[in-house]
Design a protein around this motif. Sequence first.
Motif, PDB file in Angstrom:
ATOM      1  N   PRO A   1       0.836  -1.205   0.000  1.00  0.00           N
ATOM      2  CA  PRO A   1       0.000   0.000   0.000  1.00  0.00           C
ATOM      3  C   PRO A   1       0.873   1.257   0.000  1.00  0.00           C
ATOM      4  CG  PRO A   1      -0.588  -1.510   1.788  1.00  0.00           C
ATOM      5  CD  PRO A   1       0.743  -1.928   1.266  1.00  0.00           C
ATOM      6  N   SER A   2       0.488   2.227  -0.785  1.00  0.00           N
ATOM      7  CA  SER A   2       1.234   3.483  -0.836  1.00  0.00           C
ATOM      8  C   SER A   2       0.928   4.337   0.387  1.00  0.00           C
ATOM      9  CB  SER A   2       0.867   4.250  -2.113  1.00  0.00           C
ATOM     10  OG  SER A   2      -0.520   4.554  -2.112  1.00  0.00           O
ATOM     11  N   ASP A   3       1.685   5.411   0.546  1.00  0.00           N
ATOM     12  CA  ASP A   3       1.430   6.335   1.662  1.00  0.00           C
ATOM     13  C   ASP A   3       0.043   6.949   1.558  1.00  0.00           C
ATOM     14  OD1 ASP A   3       3.942   5.853   2.707  1.00  0.00           O
ATOM     15  OD2 ASP A   3       4.873   7.530   1.650  1.00  0.00           O
ATOM     16  N   SER A   4      -0.411   7.232   0.351  1.00  0.00           N
ATOM     17  CA  SER A   4      -1.759   7.796   0.184  1.00  0.00           C
ATOM     18  C   SER A   4      -2.823   6.780   0.572  1.00  0.00           C
ATOM     19  CB  SER A   4      -1.963   8.254  -1.263  1.00  0.00           C
ATOM     20  OG  SER A   4      -1.796   7.170  -2.162  1.00  0.00           O
ATOM     21  N   ALA A   5      -2.530   5.488   0.416  1.00  0.00           N
ATOM     22  CA  ALA A   5      -3.484   4.451   0.830  1.00  0.00           C
ATOM     23  C   ALA A   5      -3.649   4.460   2.344  1.00  0.00           C
ATOM     24  CB  ALA A   5      -3.014   3.087   0.351  1.00  0.00           C
ATOM     25  N   PHE A   6      -2.540   4.601   3.075  1.00  0.00           N
ATOM     26  CA  PHE A   6      -2.630   4.681   4.539  1.00  0.00           C
ATOM     27  C   PHE A   6      -3.289   5.988   4.970  1.00  0.00           C
ATOM     28  CE2 PHE A   6       0.699   1.411   4.375  1.00  0.00           C
ATOM     29  CZ  PHE A   6       0.255   0.556   5.369  1.00  0.00           C
ATOM     30  N   ALA A   7      -3.032   7.078   4.228  1.00  0.00           N
ATOM     31  CA  ALA A   7      -3.612   8.372   4.587  1.00  0.00           C
ATOM     32  C   ALA A   7      -5.128   8.373   4.425  1.00  0.00           C
ATOM     33  CB  ALA A   7      -2.988   9.474   3.738  1.00  0.00           C
ATOM     34  N   SER A   8      -5.647   7.539   3.548  1.00  0.00           N
ATOM     35  CA  SER A   8      -7.093   7.508   3.320  1.00  0.00           C
ATOM     36  C   SER A   8      -7.846   6.728   4.389  1.00  0.00           C
ATOM     37  CB  SER A   8      -7.393   6.892   1.945  1.00  0.00           C
ATOM     38  OG  SER A   8      -6.984   5.537   1.903  1.00  0.00           O
ATOM     39  N   LEU A   9      -7.113   6.022   5.261  1.00  0.00           N
ATOM     40  CA  LEU A   9      -7.769   5.309   6.354  1.00  0.00           C
ATOM     41  C   LEU A   9      -8.284   6.284   7.397  1.00  0.00           C
ATOM     42  CD1 LEU A   9      -5.316   2.322   6.983  1.00  0.00           C
ATOM     43  CD2 LEU A   9      -7.551   2.204   5.885  1.00  0.00           C
ATOM     44  N   LYS A  10      -9.203   5.831   8.218  1.00  0.00           N
ATOM     45  CA  LYS A  10      -9.671   6.656   9.326  1.00  0.00           C
ATOM     46  C   LYS A  10      -8.525   6.912  10.292  1.00  0.00           C
ATOM     47  CE  LYS A  10     -14.422   4.915   9.201  1.00  0.00           C
ATOM     48  NZ  LYS A  10     -15.492   4.227   9.965  1.00  0.00           N
ATOM     49  N   LYS A  11      -8.580   8.024  10.962  1.00  0.00           N
ATOM     50  CA  LYS A  11      -7.530   8.385  11.905  1.00  0.00           C
ATOM     51  C   LYS A  11      -7.396   7.325  12.993  1.00  0.00           C
ATOM     52  CE  LYS A  11      -7.777  13.395  11.278  1.00  0.00           C
ATOM     53  NZ  LYS A  11      -8.004  14.704  11.946  1.00  0.00           N
ATOM     54  N   ARG A  12      -6.174   7.031  13.330  1.00  0.00           N
ATOM     55  CA  ARG A  12      -5.808   6.107  14.396  1.00  0.00           C
ATOM     56  C   ARG A  12      -6.201   4.668  14.089  1.00  0.00           C
ATOM     57  NH1 ARG A  12      -3.963   8.136  18.860  1.00  0.00           N
ATOM     58  NH2 ARG A  12      -4.493   6.237  20.019  1.00  0.00           N
TER      59      ARG A  12
END
Length: 251
Positions: free
Chosen positions: A82-93
Amino acid sequence: MKQSYILFVSFFFFFFVHFTKTLSQSPAPAPAPPKGPTNVIKILKKAGEFKVLIRLLKSTQLDSNLNSQLGNTNNGLTILAPSDSAFASLKKRTVSSLTHQETVELVQFHIIPMFISSSQFDTVTNPLKTHAGSGNRFQLNVTTNGNSVNITTGLTNTTISDTIYTDDHLAIYKVDKVLLPLDIFTPKPQTPAPAPATKKIDSLSDDDGDDDDGKVGKDSSRAVCFVLDYNLVLFGVIGLCWVWSHLLNGV
């Protein structure tokens, strides 16, 4: 003399041809240096958009395990990165709230313990086994449509958007979403609380005891009533006698 001259000329000609052929041959190339072990972290760093995945691989110490496996197995590895943008699109925490073991399993869910080239995805058997395990709650299914490779987990639906690295032993593919396994991101069924312990009652014994107590109570109350009645009659008779004697004396 003539024969000696002929032998000399023949020897010179043979020597000249052999020497010329030897000089015309190019020197043999130097042997290639031995290929070093594949380093997954270096590959991801070079790609430049996998900082979160690199951090998770290091914090769970899976990076060294991957490099060791690549050197000791013939099956190879396939990583769905997963790219960094994929992790950024997850809900916080979402990731930071996981336990250490859950984080390990999340990263392992993106690692398939065999090499799969881009042309082999339409031949694999679903569900794919990952390093996180298998079963209904760790399902990873792959379907293809032409050159498109679709990946589903029961919670995530995404596609492979790019090939980051591939050789004959390791394949790293970019995915635009973090693959969320059911085992981690769905609530576990709660275990019902045990029923409170109940006191065992011997109905027969209690009933017998109640009957005995009832009989004793009834007998006692009857005896009391009999004594009271006897006393009342006795006092009544004495009273009548006393009244009668006074009446007679008065007469």
